[in-house]
Design an enzyme around this catalytic site. Structure first.
Site, PDB file in Angstrom:
ATOM      1  N   ARG A 172      -1.478   4.019  -0.357  1.00  0.00           N
ATOM      2  CA  ARG A 172      -0.823   4.063  -1.677  1.00  0.00           C
ATOM      3  C   ARG A 172       0.687   4.096  -1.515  1.00  0.00           C
ATOM      4  O   ARG A 172       1.425   3.400  -2.203  1.00  0.00           O
ATOM      5  CB  ARG A 172      -1.242   5.324  -2.436  1.00  0.00           C
ATOM      6  N   ILE A 173       1.138   4.943  -0.581  1.00  0.00           N
ATOM      7  CA  ILE A 173       2.579   5.077  -0.378  1.00  0.00           C
ATOM      8  C   ILE A 173       3.143   3.801   0.223  1.00  0.00           C
ATOM      9  O   ILE A 173       4.186   3.301  -0.221  1.00  0.00           O
ATOM     10  CB  ILE A 173       2.885   6.301   0.513  1.00  0.00           C
ATOM     11  N   ASP A 192      -1.849  -3.059   9.219  1.00  0.00           N
ATOM     12  CA  ASP A 192      -2.949  -2.286   8.640  1.00  0.00           C
ATOM     13  C   ASP A 192      -4.234  -3.032   8.958  1.00  0.00           C
ATOM     14  O   ASP A 192      -4.426  -4.155   8.488  1.00  0.00           O
ATOM     15  CB  ASP A 192      -2.782  -2.133   7.129  1.00  0.00           C
ATOM     16  N   ALA A 252       4.684  10.441   6.928  1.00  0.00           N
ATOM     17  CA  ALA A 252       3.226  10.543   6.825  1.00  0.00           C
ATOM     18  C   ALA A 252       2.750  11.887   7.379  1.00  0.00           C
ATOM     19  O   ALA A 252       2.720  12.881   6.663  1.00  0.00           O
ATOM     20  CB  ALA A 252       2.570   9.366   7.554  1.00  0.00           C
ATOM     21  N   ARG A 253       2.415  11.912   8.661  1.00  0.00           N
ATOM     22  CA  ARG A 253       2.036  13.147   9.341  1.00  0.00           C
ATOM     23  C   ARG A 253       2.620  13.102  10.746  1.00  0.00           C
ATOM     24  O   ARG A 253       2.632  12.053  11.392  1.00  0.00           O
ATOM     25  CB  ARG A 253       0.501  13.301   9.415  1.00  0.00           C
ATOM     26  N   ASP A 276      10.538  13.432   8.328  1.00  0.00           N
ATOM     27  CA  ASP A 276      10.240  14.427   7.288  1.00  0.00           C
ATOM     28  C   ASP A 276       9.031  15.264   7.689  1.00  0.00           C
ATOM     29  O   ASP A 276       8.758  16.284   7.072  1.00  0.00           O
ATOM     30  CB  ASP A 276       9.979  13.729   5.944  1.00  0.00           C
ATOM     31  N   GLU A 281       4.362  21.090  12.475  1.00  0.00           N
ATOM     32  CA  GLU A 281       5.076  20.854  11.221  1.00  0.00           C
ATOM     33  C   GLU A 281       6.486  21.444  11.232  1.00  0.00           C
ATOM     34  O   GLU A 281       7.425  20.816  10.755  1.00  0.00           O
ATOM     35  CB  GLU A 281       4.264  21.418  10.049  1.00  0.00           C
ATOM     36  N   HIS A 300       9.710  18.358   5.244  1.00  0.00           N
ATOM     37  CA  HIS A 300       8.575  17.847   4.457  1.00  0.00           C
ATOM     38  C   HIS A 300       8.912  17.855   2.956  1.00  0.00           C
ATOM     39  O   HIS A 300       8.178  18.404   2.134  1.00  0.00           O
ATOM     40  CB  HIS A 300       7.325  18.682   4.730  1.00  0.00           C
TER      41      HIS A 300
END
Length: 342
Positions: A172-173, A192, A252-253, A276, A281, A300
């Site tokens: 989506r992003i 993708d 993302a992660r 980010d 984390e 984040h």
């Protein structure tokens, strides 16, 4: 004397401490009570050992309105909610609290993932444009020089005209980023595995494999979900392929990027990064990421924060309105979706 029937569904708010206060403004609470039978000030932080008042509301609830910090909806929790029919999540991923027991019950589930995608895409657009202009470097150099300087010479390789940007993941992003990049003169590559070359062409981008994307892109932005198959997908080989002076953007992660492989490229100054998210984390206190002049490290913040939470609340209340009118959710989440998305 005639009686009227209240057809509004019974609803319980379920989310972490402090979240509801930020998510719902007075107008949201008014709309919530117009759409559902609920106490908009009763928020269930714990559905495993609920207070008597929460337990009573859970027993009556037809809908749960959830957000960050919601209790996982296990079979044990669902046993206390015999009337529950739907979960409306006013945030992105439902993986943290929607369990197999929810699908076995046949609950309808929706999330505000598309509403949360927009600020991430906006942050990414800003990061791409500023990376192309070498804004971080230029600001630091300006502070060093503090005098007239031949910026035209120094900036010979800067700029955003026909720069190649590689997007990893048509999530989506990722798709929102593609939309936001349309007005600009970028060449956009996409990796993708679920997107065909024809689908990529329809999006206005060029499909390619990950190594080719890294080798051709001066800016690589990561938008893939966190899955076992995507762990450290941006690894030593991919990072070595990114051209000198390239920028890696990760919203993302953190686990999608092999940080141990990335650090030498950043310490040497060969690559730049906008991070980010990291793995872990919060980086260790002695991490070079805090100090490196070619790294923009943020805590984040790309996803919804501040007044952007209200966009997610609006989205969730729109879905609640559809439910109350007997309509299907506009953005229903299905169990199969979770194997390919965040």
């Amino acid at each position: 004397m005639h009686h009227t029937t209240d057809n509004r569904p019974a609803l319980l708010l379920a989310m972490g401490p402090g979240v509801a206060e930020r998510l719902l403004g007075p107008a949201h609470r008014n709309r919530l009570t117009a759409l559902a039978r609920t106490d908009p000030h009763l928020v269930a932080h714990d559905l495993v050992a609920p207070s008597p008042r929460v337990a009573a509301a859970l027993a009556e609830a037809e809908v749960l309105l959830t957000c960050w910090g919601a209790t996982p909806l296990t079979a044990e929790v669902l046993a206390r909610a015999p009337r529950l029919r739907a979960v409306v999540h006013a945030a992105g991923s439902v993986k943290h609290h929607v369990t197999d027991a929810c699908w076995e019950r046949g609950l309808a589930v929706t999330s505000a993932a598309s509403a949360n995608a927009l600020p991430v895409a906006e942050y990414t657009l800003a990061a791409i444009l500023l990376a192309g202009k070498r804004a971080l470097h230029a600001a630091r150099r300006y502070a060093e020089v503090r005098a007239p300087h031949d910026w035209l010479e120094e900036s010979a390789r800067w700029g955003n005209y026909r720069r190649t940007v590689g997007l990893v993941g048509a999530s989506r992003i990722g798709r929102r980023v593609i939309e936001l990049l349309r007005p600009f003169d970028f060449e956009i590559l996409l990796y993708d595995p679920y997107v065909t070359p024809g689908e990529a062409a329809a999006l206005g981008v060029e499909a390619t494999d990950l190594d080719t994307l890294c080798a051709r892109s001066s800016i690589v932005s990561v938008h893939a979900p966190q899955l076992p198959s995507t762990h450290a997908m941006i690894g030593a080989r991919q990072l070595a392929l990114v051209p000198d002076g390239g920028t890696l953007i990760n919203t993302a992660r953190g686990s999608l990027v092999d940080e141990d492989a990335l650090l030498p490229h950043l310490v040497s100054g060969r690559l730049h990064a906008v991070l980010d998210v990291t793995d872990p984390e919060v980086p260790a206190p002695d991490s070079p990421l805090y100090e490196l002049p070619n790294v923009l490290l943020t805590p984040h913040i790309a996803g919804s924060l501040g007044n952007e939470l209200h966009r997610m609340a609006d989205h969730a209340l729109d879905e609640l309105a559809r439910y109350g009118q007997g309509e299907p959710f506009a953005e229903a989440v299905r169990p199969g979706d979770l194997t390919r998305s965040a």
